[in-house]
Design a protein around this motif. Structure first.
Motif, PDB file in Angstrom:
ATOM      1  N   ALA A 199      19.856  13.941   2.496  1.00 42.15           N
ATOM      2  CA  ALA A 199      19.414  15.130   2.904  1.00 42.15           C
ATOM      3  C   ALA A 199      19.023  15.198   4.265  1.00 42.15           C
ATOM      4  CB  ALA A 199      17.921  15.387   2.021  1.00 42.15           C
ATOM      5  N   GLY A 200      18.848  13.982   4.974  1.00 37.17           N
ATOM      6  CA  GLY A 200      18.587  13.852   6.296  1.00 37.17           C
ATOM      7  C   GLY A 200      17.199  13.243   6.590  1.00 37.17           C
ATOM      8  N   PHE A 201      16.356  12.833   5.808  1.00 35.76           N
ATOM      9  CA  PHE A 201      15.129  12.442   6.158  1.00 35.76           C
ATOM     10  C   PHE A 201      15.076  10.986   5.942  1.00 35.76           C
ATOM     11  CE2 PHE A 201      14.445  13.068   1.555  1.00 35.76           C
ATOM     12  CZ  PHE A 201      13.695  12.015   1.248  1.00 35.76           C
ATOM     13  N   ALA A 202      14.091  10.196   6.774  1.00 29.56           N
ATOM     14  CA  ALA A 202      14.145   8.803   6.761  1.00 29.56           C
ATOM     15  C   ALA A 202      12.781   8.501   6.119  1.00 29.56           C
ATOM     16  CB  ALA A 202      14.376   8.357   8.202  1.00 29.56           C
ATOM     17  N   PHE A 203      12.467   7.544   5.791  1.00 29.11           N
ATOM     18  CA  PHE A 203      11.319   6.868   5.241  1.00 29.11           C
ATOM     19  C   PHE A 203      11.357   5.301   5.416  1.00 29.11           C
ATOM     20  CE2 PHE A 203      13.287   6.731   1.321  1.00 29.11           C
ATOM     21  CZ  PHE A 203      12.742   5.729   0.392  1.00 29.11           C
ATOM     22  N   TYR A 204      10.121   4.844   5.355  1.00 27.90           N
ATOM     23  CA  TYR A 204       9.723   3.316   5.575  1.00 27.90           C
ATOM     24  C   TYR A 204       9.599   2.903   3.988  1.00 27.90           C
ATOM     25  CZ  TYR A 204       7.721  -0.982   6.093  1.00 27.90           C
ATOM     26  OH  TYR A 204       7.453  -2.530   5.959  1.00 27.90           O
ATOM     27  N   ASN A 205      10.569   2.068   3.589  1.00 25.43           N
ATOM     28  CA  ASN A 205      10.039   1.583   2.256  1.00 25.43           C
ATOM     29  C   ASN A 205       9.711   0.024   2.444  1.00 25.43           C
ATOM     30  OD1 ASN A 205      10.494   0.180  -0.224  1.00 25.43           O
ATOM     31  ND2 ASN A 205      12.472   1.390  -0.696  1.00 25.43           N
ATOM     32  N   PRO A 206       8.197  -0.065   2.386  1.00 24.87           N
ATOM     33  CA  PRO A 206       7.464  -1.076   2.717  1.00 24.87           C
ATOM     34  C   PRO A 206       7.899  -2.239   1.835  1.00 24.87           C
ATOM     35  CG  PRO A 206       6.038   0.384   1.458  1.00 24.87           C
ATOM     36  CD  PRO A 206       7.524   0.981   1.683  1.00 24.87           C
ATOM     37  N   ASP A 207       8.368  -2.323   0.538  1.00 21.79           N
ATOM     38  CA  ASP A 207       8.605  -3.458  -0.410  1.00 21.79           C
ATOM     39  C   ASP A 207       9.996  -3.234  -1.099  1.00 21.79           C
ATOM     40  OD1 ASP A 207       8.170  -1.121  -2.034  1.00 21.79           O
ATOM     41  OD2 ASP A 207       6.752  -1.946  -3.407  1.00 21.79           O
ATOM     42  N   ARG A 208      11.165  -2.623  -0.395  1.00 18.57           N
ATOM     43  CA  ARG A 208      12.452  -2.512  -1.017  1.00 18.57           C
ATOM     44  C   ARG A 208      12.767  -2.185  -2.374  1.00 18.57           C
ATOM     45  NH1 ARG A 208      16.291  -5.210   2.844  1.00 18.57           N
ATOM     46  NH2 ARG A 208      15.253  -5.881   4.777  1.00 18.57           N
ATOM     47  N   VAL A 209      11.720  -1.563  -2.978  1.00 18.15           N
ATOM     48  CA  VAL A 209      11.873  -1.098  -4.347  1.00 18.15           C
ATOM     49  C   VAL A 209      12.261   0.211  -4.265  1.00 18.15           C
ATOM     50  CG1 VAL A 209      10.828  -0.813  -6.531  1.00 18.15           C
ATOM     51  CG2 VAL A 209      10.061  -3.022  -5.008  1.00 18.15           C
ATOM     52  N   GLY A 211       0.765  -1.139  -0.084  1.00 15.67           N
ATOM     53  CA  GLY A 211       0.022   0.083  -0.088  1.00 15.67           C
ATOM     54  C   GLY A 211       0.836   1.336   0.039  1.00 15.67           C
ATOM     55  N   ASP A 212       0.138   2.443  -0.122  1.00 16.57           N
ATOM     56  CA  ASP A 212       0.669   3.621  -0.050  1.00 16.57           C
ATOM     57  C   ASP A 212       1.238   4.032   1.420  1.00 16.57           C
ATOM     58  OD1 ASP A 212      -0.050   4.021  -2.754  1.00 16.57           O
ATOM     59  OD2 ASP A 212      -1.852   5.171  -2.244  1.00 16.57           O
ATOM     60  N   THR A 213       1.824   4.812   1.661  1.00 15.84           N
ATOM     61  CA  THR A 213       2.225   5.500   3.145  1.00 15.84           C
ATOM     62  C   THR A 213       2.287   6.901   3.127  1.00 15.84           C
ATOM     63  OG1 THR A 213       4.545   5.832   2.541  1.00 15.84           O
ATOM     64  CG2 THR A 213       4.030   3.410   3.158  1.00 15.84           C
ATOM     65  N   ILE A 214       1.845   7.344   4.288  1.00 15.95           N
ATOM     66  CA  ILE A 214       2.192   8.804   4.819  1.00 15.95           C
ATOM     67  C   ILE A 214       2.979   8.825   5.923  1.00 15.95           C
ATOM     68  CG2 ILE A 214       0.035   8.693   6.090  1.00 15.95           C
ATOM     69  CD1 ILE A 214       1.718  11.902   4.322  1.00 15.95           C
ATOM     70  N   GLN A 215       4.185   9.545   5.922  1.00 14.61           N
ATOM     71  CA  GLN A 215       5.311   9.489   6.913  1.00 14.61           C
ATOM     72  C   GLN A 215       5.982  10.931   7.158  1.00 14.61           C
ATOM     73  OE1 GLN A 215       8.215   6.508   5.689  1.00 14.61           O
ATOM     74  NE2 GLN A 215       7.126   5.738   4.143  1.00 14.61           N
ATOM     75  N   PHE A 216       6.131  10.929   8.544  1.00 13.91           N
ATOM     76  CA  PHE A 216       6.920  12.133   9.172  1.00 13.91           C
ATOM     77  C   PHE A 216       8.099  11.707   9.788  1.00 13.91           C
ATOM     78  CE2 PHE A 216       2.330  13.073   8.673  1.00 13.91           C
ATOM     79  CZ  PHE A 216       2.449  14.480   8.420  1.00 13.91           C
ATOM     80  N   SER A 217       8.996  12.331   9.419  1.00 15.59           N
ATOM     81  CA  SER A 217      10.560  12.088   9.698  1.00 15.59           C
ATOM     82  C   SER A 217      10.938  13.376  10.713  1.00 15.59           C
ATOM     83  CB  SER A 217      11.435  11.826   8.601  1.00 15.59           C
ATOM     84  OG  SER A 217      12.915  11.489   8.924  1.00 15.59           O
ATOM     85  N   PHE A 218      11.568  12.839  12.051  1.00  8.21           N
ATOM     86  CA  PHE A 218      11.897  13.937  12.884  1.00  8.21           C
ATOM     87  C   PHE A 218      13.288  13.650  13.221  1.00  8.21           C
ATOM     88  CE2 PHE A 218       7.249  13.567  13.472  1.00  8.21           C
ATOM     89  CZ  PHE A 218       6.911  14.887  13.581  1.00  8.21           C
ATOM     90  N   GLY A 219      14.332  14.558  12.660  1.00  8.54           N
ATOM     91  CA  GLY A 219      15.596  14.411  13.057  1.00  8.54           C
ATOM     92  C   GLY A 219      16.617  15.349  13.347  1.00  8.54           C
ATOM     93  N   ALA A 220      17.746  15.367  13.400  1.00  3.97           N
ATOM     94  CA  ALA A 220      18.683  16.555  13.539  1.00  3.97           C
ATOM     95  C   ALA A 220      18.846  17.458  12.353  1.00  3.97           C
ATOM     96  CB  ALA A 220      20.043  15.854  13.759  1.00  3.97           C
TER      97      ALA A 220
END
Length: 138
Positions: A119-129, A29-38
């Motif tokens: 750039a410093g943001f993270a995201f979850y890649n659900p299918d490694r593509v 499925g699609d995702t919506i994500q928020f990455s909080f970091g330095a």
């Protein structure tokens, strides 16, 4: 090493922004994500059908009003509640080994991959593509 907090929702849809198509999820499925970091706070939206990704910088921790984790969850519930499968809150160190990141995902019952961009943001890649920006938001 710094900590990244990633709040993301798996959605029950798979879509293509550029083809303007949305349908019930078949596999990933699609995702919506928020990455909080330095490096700041980022909003990430993935579109599963064509592995499109839209990334928006929300600001830095030094901004007068930085976007909070609770605001991220409120945003997800408000705007994606009708297609929301589950929200996850994951904390992990960056940089970290792929094995350490896989352990963090496994603890949360997830496969896929955690990715941290230059750039410093993270995201979850659900299918490694490979996800890349393929369309321009209107």
């Amino acid at each position: 090493m710094s900590e990244i907090i990633l709040i993301f929702a798996l959605l029950t849809t798979e879509s293509s922004y550029k083809a303007d198509v949305e349908r019930p999820m078949a596999a990933v499925g699609d995702t919506i994500q928020f990455s909080f970091g330095a490096q700041g706070t980022w909003r990430v939206r993935t579109f599963a059908m064509d592995h499109d990704i839209h990334v928006y910088s929300i600001g830095t921790q030094n901004d007068n009003h930085s976007f909070s984790a609770s605001e991220a969850e409120e945003h997800i519930n408000k705007h994606y509640g009708d297609v929301l499968r589950k929200i996850y809150v994951i904390r992990f160190k960056s940089p970290a080994s792929d094995a350490e990141n896989a352990r963090v995902l496994q603890e949360n019952g997830l496969s896929g991959k955690l990715e941290v961009t230059p750039a410093g943001f993270a995201f979850y890649n659900p299918d490694r593509v490979k996800y890349k920006t393929q369309s321009t938001p209107k």
